[in-house]
Design a protein around this motif. Structure first.
Motif, short mmCIF file in Angstrom:
data_model
loop_
_atom_site.label_atom_id
_atom_site.label_comp_id
_atom_site.label_asym_id
_atom_site.label_seq_id
_atom_site.Cartn_x
_atom_site.Cartn_y
_atom_site.Cartn_z
N CYS A 1 41.48 38.50 52.82
CA CYS A 1 40.91 39.38 53.85
C CYS A 1 39.54 38.99 54.01
O CYS A 1 38.96 39.02 55.37
CB CYS A 1 41.20 40.79 53.62
SG CYS A 1 43.03 41.44 53.44
N TYR A 2 38.72 39.00 52.75
CA TYR A 2 37.41 38.46 52.85
C TYR A 2 37.17 37.18 53.54
O TYR A 2 36.25 37.08 54.20
CB TYR A 2 36.93 38.68 51.51
CG TYR A 2 36.58 40.12 51.14
CD1 TYR A 2 35.36 40.92 51.62
CD2 TYR A 2 37.66 40.77 50.27
CE1 TYR A 2 35.35 42.10 51.04
CE2 TYR A 2 37.43 42.11 49.97
CZ TYR A 2 36.22 42.77 50.09
OH TYR A 2 36.16 44.05 49.91
N LEU A 3 38.24 36.25 53.26
CA LEU A 3 37.61 35.13 53.76
C LEU A 3 37.87 35.12 55.18
O LEU A 3 37.02 34.30 55.97
CB LEU A 3 38.84 33.79 53.00
CG LEU A 3 38.55 33.33 51.69
CD1 LEU A 3 39.57 32.60 51.25
CD2 LEU A 3 37.18 32.60 51.71
N VAL B 1 32.00 32.96 50.41
CA VAL B 1 32.70 32.89 49.35
C VAL B 1 33.02 34.13 48.46
O VAL B 1 32.49 35.11 48.70
CB VAL B 1 31.46 32.11 48.15
CG1 VAL B 1 30.26 32.79 47.97
CG2 VAL B 1 32.28 31.48 46.89
N ILE B 2 33.97 33.90 47.70
CA ILE B 2 34.71 35.22 47.00
C ILE B 2 34.86 34.78 45.50
O ILE B 2 35.35 33.83 45.18
CB ILE B 2 35.85 35.70 47.77
CG1 ILE B 2 35.84 36.28 48.93
CG2 ILE B 2 36.48 36.95 46.69
CD1 ILE B 2 36.19 35.21 49.94
N VAL B 3 34.26 35.44 44.76
CA VAL B 3 34.45 35.42 43.23
C VAL B 3 35.37 36.61 42.56
O VAL B 3 35.01 37.56 42.91
CB VAL B 3 33.23 35.23 42.32
CG1 VAL B 3 33.47 34.88 41.09
CG2 VAL B 3 32.28 34.17 42.96
N ALA B 4 36.48 36.19 42.02
CA ALA B 4 37.26 37.38 41.65
C ALA B 4 38.06 36.84 40.51
O ALA B 4 38.15 35.48 39.87
CB ALA B 4 38.10 37.58 42.84
N ASN B 5 38.83 37.88 40.08
CA ASN B 5 39.55 37.67 38.65
C ASN B 5 41.23 37.43 39.06
O ASN B 5 41.81 38.22 39.72
CB ASN B 5 39.66 38.69 37.67
CG ASN B 5 38.05 38.61 37.11
OD1 ASN B 5 37.68 37.99 36.62
ND2 ASN B 5 37.61 39.91 37.48
#
Length: 223
Positions: free
Chosen positions: A162-164, A170-174
């Motif tokens: 969704c964010y992309l 850029v998204i940093v996630a676990n």
């Protein structure tokens, strides 16, 4: 999702995950279109493909944070609350803001920082993120915040997509469940590194300005 980034051959490389080749193309086209809107004389697109999109610049000091909105992560809040305020970041701590406020924060800031449970979809639903025409770079520091969910033969779903697709650079996630203390340590180290890098870049620019002033004072002219 396999941790390809941890392969020995990739450990010293910058690795990014994208859903597909077509999503990379769509991201580049959107990036080029956004640049053409803010810059005069932008390079025209040929056959729907941007000719030379530049890498988006992200100012970490232009950040909005959502810290412990559920109110039950006291150690995380005590770790970051004063630190965020010292950096003069905008944001909310210990309470959940309205969906409209989060949507505006994603539109108007360079960086969105989330420390809480999951991906934060309980505070801004995925369909609201998809409505955005532009979106900040995003740090989702919650358990499994980067996981994608399969629905049979249908396309996978998840917050990162969704964010992309909303335009986040850029998204940093676990990808998995992680303890809050581990997330706090990782998040703090990452934010320190980001701000330190920005400080170094600014310092180099200050050096250039100082050198330029000195040369100007010497009144050196071309011959």
């Amino acid at each position: 999702m396999l941790p390809w980034e941890n392969l020995p051959v990739l450990r010293n490389q910058q690795v990014y995950r994208m859903p597909s080749v077509s999503s990379i193309r769509a991201t580049l086209i959107k990036c080029c279109q956004d640049q053409q809107q803010v810059q005069k004389g932008g390079s025209p697109m040929k056959q729907g493909v941007p000719s030379s999109p530049s890498i988006p610049l992200i100012d970490p000091l232009d950040s909005y944070y959502l810290l412990n909105p559920s109110g039950d992560l006291s150690s995380t809040q005590s770790e970051f609350e004063n630190w965020f305020r010292d950096q003069d970041f905008e944001g909310k701590c210990g309470t959940a803001p309205a969906v409209e406020e989060l949507a505006e924060a994603l539109r108007s800031h360079d960086l969105f920082i989330y420390f809480g449970h999951g991906s934060g979809a309980q505070y801004i639903p995925e369909h609201e993120v998809k409505k955005l025409e532009s979106c900040a770079a995003t740090l989702l520091m919650g358990c499994s915040s980067g996981s994608l969910y399969l629905h049979g033969c249908y396309a996978p779903r998840g917050a990162p997509l969704c964010y992309l697709f909303a335009g986040s650079p850029v998204i940093v996630a676990n990808l998995w469940e992680v303890t809050d203390k581990d997330i706090d340590r990782f998040g703090k180290s990452m934010l320190d590194a980001i701000l330190r890098e920005r400080s170094n870049v600014s310092f180099r620019c200050d050096q250039c300005d100082t050198l330029s002033d000195k040369l100007e004072s010497l009144k050196i002219s071309d011959r």
